[in-house]
Design an enzyme around this catalytic site. Structure first.
Site, PDB file in Angstrom:
ATOM      1  N   GLY A  56      13.165 -32.040  23.768  1.00  0.00           N
ATOM      2  CA  GLY A  56      12.234 -32.725  22.876  1.00  0.00           C
ATOM      3  C   GLY A  56      11.868 -34.140  23.263  1.00  0.00           C
ATOM      4  O   GLY A  56      11.068 -34.773  22.574  1.00  0.00           O
TER       5      GLY A  56
ATOM      6  N   PRO B  20      16.044 -30.736  28.035  1.00  0.00           N
ATOM      7  CA  PRO B  20      14.706 -31.322  28.116  1.00  0.00           C
ATOM      8  C   PRO B  20      13.803 -30.500  29.043  1.00  0.00           C
ATOM      9  O   PRO B  20      14.261 -29.966  30.052  1.00  0.00           O
ATOM     10  CB  PRO B  20      14.958 -32.706  28.722  1.00  0.00           C
ATOM     11  CG  PRO B  20      16.236 -32.572  29.493  1.00  0.00           C
ATOM     12  CD  PRO B  20      17.041 -31.488  28.822  1.00  0.00           C
ATOM     13  N   GLY B  21      12.558 -30.368  28.654  1.00  0.00           N
ATOM     14  CA  GLY B  21      11.571 -29.721  29.522  1.00  0.00           C
ATOM     15  C   GLY B  21      10.526 -30.752  29.916  1.00  0.00           C
ATOM     16  O   GLY B  21      10.512 -31.277  31.025  1.00  0.00           O
TER      17      GLY B  21
ATOM     18  N   ARG C 190      -3.534 -27.378  26.430  1.00  0.00           N
ATOM     19  CA  ARG C 190      -3.037 -28.375  25.467  1.00  0.00           C
ATOM     20  C   ARG C 190      -4.129 -29.128  24.708  1.00  0.00           C
ATOM     21  O   ARG C 190      -4.014 -29.315  23.505  1.00  0.00           O
ATOM     22  CB  ARG C 190      -2.078 -29.351  26.152  1.00  0.00           C
ATOM     23  CG  ARG C 190      -0.881 -28.647  26.810  1.00  0.00           C
ATOM     24  CD  ARG C 190       0.213 -29.606  27.259  1.00  0.00           C
ATOM     25  NE  ARG C 190       0.931 -30.141  26.118  1.00  0.00           N
ATOM     26  CZ  ARG C 190       0.763 -31.338  25.631  1.00  0.00           C
ATOM     27  NH1 ARG C 190      -0.087 -32.171  26.201  1.00  0.00           N
ATOM     28  NH2 ARG C 190       1.423 -31.722  24.573  1.00  0.00           N
TER      29      ARG C 190
ATOM     30  N   TYR D 152      -3.707 -28.451  20.821  1.00  0.00           N
ATOM     31  CA  TYR D 152      -3.061 -29.533  20.053  1.00  0.00           C
ATOM     32  C   TYR D 152      -3.920 -30.784  19.965  1.00  0.00           C
ATOM     33  O   TYR D 152      -3.435 -31.827  19.514  1.00  0.00           O
ATOM     34  CB  TYR D 152      -1.740 -29.960  20.717  1.00  0.00           C
ATOM     35  CG  TYR D 152      -0.821 -28.854  21.136  1.00  0.00           C
ATOM     36  CD1 TYR D 152      -0.206 -28.035  20.191  1.00  0.00           C
ATOM     37  CD2 TYR D 152      -0.525 -28.643  22.472  1.00  0.00           C
ATOM     38  CE1 TYR D 152       0.667 -27.040  20.583  1.00  0.00           C
ATOM     39  CE2 TYR D 152       0.344 -27.646  22.870  1.00  0.00           C
ATOM     40  CZ  TYR D 152       0.941 -26.848  21.926  1.00  0.00           C
ATOM     41  OH  TYR D 152       1.802 -25.880  22.329  1.00  0.00           O
TER      42      TYR D 152
ATOM     43  N   CYS E 268     -16.627 -20.093  27.629  1.00  0.00           N
ATOM     44  CA  CYS E 268     -17.620 -20.006  26.552  1.00  0.00           C
ATOM     45  C   CYS E 268     -16.986 -20.176  25.180  1.00  0.00           C
ATOM     46  O   CYS E 268     -16.890 -19.227  24.400  1.00  0.00           O
ATOM     47  CB  CYS E 268     -18.344 -18.677  26.650  1.00  0.00           C
ATOM     48  SG  CYS E 268     -19.228 -18.589  28.202  1.00  0.00           S
ATOM     49  N   GLU E 269     -16.514 -21.378  24.908  1.00  0.00           N
ATOM     50  CA  GLU E 269     -15.966 -21.729  23.602  1.00  0.00           C
ATOM     51  C   GLU E 269     -16.150 -23.223  23.414  1.00  0.00           C
ATOM     52  O   GLU E 269     -15.919 -23.990  24.349  1.00  0.00           O
ATOM     53  CB  GLU E 269     -14.456 -21.455  23.536  1.00  0.00           C
ATOM     54  CG  GLU E 269     -14.091 -20.015  23.493  1.00  0.00           C
ATOM     55  CD  GLU E 269     -12.839 -19.776  22.651  1.00  0.00           C
ATOM     56  OE1 GLU E 269     -12.605 -20.502  21.681  1.00  0.00           O
ATOM     57  OE2 GLU E 269     -12.111 -18.844  23.002  1.00  0.00           O
TER      58      GLU E 269
HETATM   59  N1  LLP Z   1      14.857 -26.099  23.863  1.00  0.00           N
HETATM   60  C1  LLP Z   1      14.243 -25.280  23.011  1.00  0.00           C
HETATM   61  C2  LLP Z   1      15.047 -24.323  22.234  1.00  0.00           C
HETATM   62  C3  LLP Z   1      12.841 -25.341  22.845  1.00  0.00           C
HETATM   63  O1  LLP Z   1      12.239 -24.529  21.978  1.00  0.00           O
HETATM   64  C4  LLP Z   1      12.089 -26.277  23.597  1.00  0.00           C
HETATM   65  C5  LLP Z   1      10.633 -26.374  23.460  1.00  0.00           C
HETATM   66  C6  LLP Z   1      12.784 -27.109  24.497  1.00  0.00           C
HETATM   67  C7  LLP Z   1      14.169 -26.993  24.599  1.00  0.00           C
HETATM   68  C8  LLP Z   1      12.094 -28.115  25.356  1.00  0.00           C
HETATM   69  O2  LLP Z   1      11.386 -29.061  24.648  1.00  0.00           O
HETATM   70  P1  LLP Z   1      10.743 -30.301  25.435  1.00  0.00           P
HETATM   71  O3  LLP Z   1      11.881 -31.096  25.997  1.00  0.00           O
HETATM   72  O4  LLP Z   1       9.879 -29.771  26.514  1.00  0.00           O
HETATM   73  O5  LLP Z   1       9.983 -31.022  24.415  1.00  0.00           O
HETATM   74  N2  LLP Z   1       3.631 -26.112  24.301  1.00  0.00           N
HETATM   75  C9  LLP Z   1       3.973 -27.349  23.626  1.00  0.00           C
HETATM   76  C10 LLP Z   1       5.466 -27.601  23.623  1.00  0.00           C
HETATM   77  C11 LLP Z   1       6.259 -26.515  22.953  1.00  0.00           C
HETATM   78  C12 LLP Z   1       7.748 -26.734  23.022  1.00  0.00           C
HETATM   79  C13 LLP Z   1       8.528 -25.585  22.521  1.00  0.00           C
HETATM   80  N3  LLP Z   1       9.951 -25.673  22.641  1.00  0.00           N
HETATM   81  C14 LLP Z   1       3.218 -28.490  24.285  1.00  0.00           C
HETATM   82  O6  LLP Z   1       2.421 -28.232  25.181  1.00  0.00           O
HETATM   83  O7  LLP Z   1       3.349 -29.639  23.895  1.00  0.00           O
END
Ligand code: LLP
Length: 456
Positions: free
Chosen positions: A274, A310-311, A348, A352, A380-381
């Site tokens: 997150g 973290p992603g 995105r 969002y 086409c949107e």
């Molecule tokens: N762990 C779990 C269980 C999760 O559901 C997620 C993200 C993460 C870790 C990693 O979160 P991060 O560190 O990346 O914030 N598509 C959206 C983001 C959706 C995130 C869903 N879960 C976007 O483009 O902003």
């Protein structure tokens, strides 16, 4: 509301070109003009014009060294384990960027993976991530996926509900194995982010309600085929403040304490991902060092290994989406720049109202006049835009543009809508580059489709 629209700091309102020219290092970019016709923007020491030549456009380009450096920053923020507790473990959320090349970069650094599907499990293993460092999250794991995770011998299956716990027990029994599980709790904390990105609120579909935590934990603990190794939570995404993390630890501590009183010792506490990045010029992002300190202060006395997932923070700023200008158009109201990347390539903004800086892949005269344009794709949107009302310098058809902060939730959310092939992917690494996923032909796109015999 756009993602963190309110969190505007110093620099808010600065045009992308001025912002990026002032902070190229933030994106791993070198921006000096080198006399090439398309100018000199380089990522990881490689001219983006050369990459566009080799891979075509739209193409995602990822900077390996940038990813390594960010992983190192998360690790140093969390410090090392004390008193015999293993060091904190960073499990990259594969959903943010599942390119095998990117996963391999992280695997080589010893990172783990947080996966949410059998497909992501396959990718993580293929990239060489040790099963001992793989966590399986996700609210709808199928029996096949649970079986695959058990067979691979992963670190922990993060249980989402009482019903799922029941199924994992059955699959573990059938495999006659001792399967490590954690309970993913829902701490009911507001992460103050985009409503689509909050996952730890009482009303969201994720996690086990706190009131059920003890009962399920004891069930897992007592089951002969399960090992309860920890608790987990993930409260949301794009969080820019450490406070919601502190709050969720506070809630988790209660269950950890109650379990300890019941004689159940855990090994790890998984605080999810997150960590938020700054997409808009001047926007606030999380202070990772302060976040790490807060986590340590709140958890050090527990004697548990800290795990994080973290992603976005690890990869967002290390990815550029290269796109070419197809043409320009002036409507009665708006002026448009039409580019060859669209909502199917980077969803995105459409989904969002997310902001991604867009700048030419050449150096731009800081005095050059800017005009307000919508940067749109060919789909086409009306929702097909990369930017609305953006101040941009004049660009010519054929010119190469960079859409920044595109390394997370870009390619992974791409589709072939409008029968557009997926973008290509390239990894750059200190002066080298490789096309790690070429663009597929339209033939390949149609390849496995069939018209039923009776209609032929
Ligand atoms: N762990 C779990 C269980 C999760 O559901 C997620 C993200 C993460 C870790 C990693 O979160 P991060 O560190 O990346 O914030 N598509 C959206 C983001 C959706 C995130 C869903 N879960 C976007 O483009 O902003």
């Amino acid at each position: 509301m756009g993602v963190n629209e309110d969190a505007r700091g110093e620099g808010a309102g600065i045009p992308d070109t001025a912002w990026v020219a002032a902070h190229p290092e933030r994106y791993g970019l070198e921006l000096s003009a080198r006399g090439a016709t398309e100018g000199g923007a380089r990522l990881g020491g490689v001219a983006l014009a050369e990459i566009a030549q080799a891979a075509g456009t739209p193409t995602y380009v990822y900077d390996a060294e940038g990813i390594r450096q960010r992983l190192a920053r998360v690790r140093s923020a969390l410090g090392s384990g004390k008193g015999g507790v293993p060091d904190p473990l960073v499990c990259f959320a594969v959903k943010a960027n599942s390119a095998l090349a990117v996963l391999r970069v992280l695997a080589r650094e010893g990172a783990g993976a947080d996966i949410v599907s059998g497909g992501e499990l396959r990718r993580a293993l293929e990239a060489g991530i040790s099963p001992q460092r793989i966590l399986f999250s996700g609210v709808g794991k199928t029996d096949d996926e649970i079986d695959a995770a058990i067979a691979a011998g992963i670190r922990s299956i993060n249980v989402e509900s009482s019903e799922e716990l029941q199924r994992i027990m059955a699959r573990a029994g059938a495999a006659n194995k001792s399967v490590p599980v954690s309970l993913r709790l829902n701490p009911d904390v507001d992460p103050e982010t985009h409503p689509y990105l909050a996952t730890g609120l009482r009303q969201s579909k994720f996690g086990i309600p706190m009131v059920q935590a003890m009962e399920l934990a004891m069930r897992a603990h007592r089951h002969p085929n399960l090992r309860l190794v920890g608790l987990a939570c993930h409260i949301g995404s794009q969080i820019v403040d450490a406070a919601p993390y502190r709050e969720s630890v506070m809630h988790m501590r209660r269950t950890i304490g109650a379990l300890r009183d019941a004689g159940v010792a855990l090994a790890q506490l998984d605080l999810g991902g997150g960590l938020g990045v700054a997409y808009r010029p001047g926007e606030a992002e999380i202070d990772v060092a302060a976040w790490g300190r807060a986590v340590r202060i709140e958890t050090d006395d527990l004697g548990l290994q800290i795990v994080v997932e973290p992603g976005r923070w690890l990869v967002a700023e290390c990815g550029v989406l290269l796109t070419r200008v197809i043409g320009r158009k002036r409507g009665e109201g708006n002026a448009f720049i039409i580019v060859d990347a669209a909502m199917n390539d980077l969803l995105r903004p459409a989904l969002y109202e997310a902001y991604h800086p867009i700048v030419p892949a050449r150096s731009v005269d800081p005095e050059a006049p800017l005009t307000i344009v919508d940067v749109v794709g060919p789909v086409c949107e009306s929702g097909d835009f990369l930017a609305l009302g953006r101040a941009m310098p004049a660009v010519e058809p054929g010119e190469l543009l960079m859409v920044l902060d595109a390394g997370a939730y870009g390619m992974v959310m791409a589709s072939t809508y409008n029968t557009r092939p997926l973008p290509a992917e390239v990894l750059v690494d200190e002066g080298r580059f490789a096309v790690t996923r070429p663009r597929r032909s339209i033939d390949a796109l149609l390849g496995d489709e069939a018209i039923p015999a009776w209609l032929r």
